[in-house]
Design an enzyme around this catalytic site. Structure first.
Site, short mmCIF file in Angstrom:
data_model
loop_
_atom_site.label_atom_id
_atom_site.label_comp_id
_atom_site.label_asym_id
_atom_site.label_seq_id
_atom_site.Cartn_x
_atom_site.Cartn_y
_atom_site.Cartn_z
N TYR A 153 0.84 -1.20 0.00
CA TYR A 153 0.00 0.00 0.00
C TYR A 153 0.87 1.25 0.00
O TYR A 153 0.62 2.20 -0.75
CB TYR A 153 -0.89 -0.05 1.24
N LYS A 179 0.96 4.20 -2.76
CA LYS A 179 0.67 5.59 -2.43
C LYS A 179 1.85 6.50 -2.77
O LYS A 179 1.66 7.66 -3.18
CB LYS A 179 0.29 5.72 -0.95
#
Length: 256
Positions: A149, A153
């Site tokens: 993640y 990002k």
């Protein structure tokens, strides 16, 4: 100063519109005059009365994204503002990573986001105006877990800067908000394992608390609006001071 007419006459597309943060963003921009186009992976998630137009697709399904884009542009036109909010993670440490989880989290949080945003951003540039805000994470700035993640990002931060640099002359701005922990339903699985976790978490934050969804939504609304007309390519933490420094080091080492 924020105005109830900040988004009067503007169409604002919000992805992940039914989630905890998405709902706060939808309500805030609608109350300030926006016509909100809500996007999520189910019709049930888009029940809010603040949403004027609804589109259902899945960021993990390229075909559904590619079908949604012309449908959205045909029904709602090129939006004035695009808020890319949808995202999700469960692989919280390196130990939890598998090839499938890496692929899923990168596809959802980076590839899917870019696949949806790219044609809309280019349509904004062709028109000569547009504002884009991406919801990233403090995980993209420093490591707080969730490695796949976090990598996705960090990619979003880079993508936003590419839009800001390459399409600024076409009237398109792109900025990023990086929230710290927000008390939404995304924390429920952690609280189920450890009900005391929020109390322990607060010790890491200089403000002595985590942020709420409205605080993040306010930052998003500001960057999306004409009040931020000179700001593009910015990465703005809304994190109660988490990325400013490590408070427990002051307390436990220097203050010992």
């Amino acid at each position: 100063m924020a105005s109830k007419a900040d988004f009067e006459g503007r169409t604002v597309v919000v992805t992940g519109a039914g989630g905890g943060l998405g709902s706060a963003i939808v309500q805030l921009v609608a109350e300030r005059g926006a016509r909100v186009v809500g996007c999520d992976q189910s019709a049930e998630a888009l029940a809010s009365s603040h949403i004027a137009s609804r589109h259902v697709f899945n960021l993990l399904d390229r075909a559904s994204i590619e079908a949604a884009i012309p449908a959205l542009l045909d029904k709602d036109g090129v939006p004035d503002i695009l808020i890319n909010n949808a995202g999700w993670t469960r692989a919280e440490t390196l130990k939890a990573l598998t090839a499938d989880r890496i692929e899923q989290e990168l596809d959802l949080n980076l590839t899917g986001v870019m696949t949806f945003a790219d044609p809309i951003v280019k349509a904004m540039a062709a028109r000569g105006s547009g504002s884009v805000v991406f919801i990233s994470s403090v995980n993209a700035i420093a490591h707080f877990g969730n490695p796949a993640y976090a990598a996705a990002k960090a990619g979003i931060n880079a993508y936003a800067k590419s839009i800001a640099v390459e399409l600024g002359r076409c009237g398109v701005r792109a900025n990023v908000v990086c929230p710290g922990s927000i008390r939404t339903a995304a924390w429920n699985h952690r609280l189920a394992k450890n009900p005391d976790i929020l109390g322990r978490l607060k010790r890491l934050y200089p403000l002595g608390r985590i942020v709420n969804a409205l605080e993040v939504a306010e930052a998003v609304a500001f960057l999306a609006s004409d009040r931020a007309s000179g700001i593009t390519g910015a990465v703005v933490p809304v994190d109660a001071g988490l990325t400013a420094g490590y408070l427990p080091f002051i307390d436990d080492i220097l203050g010992a």
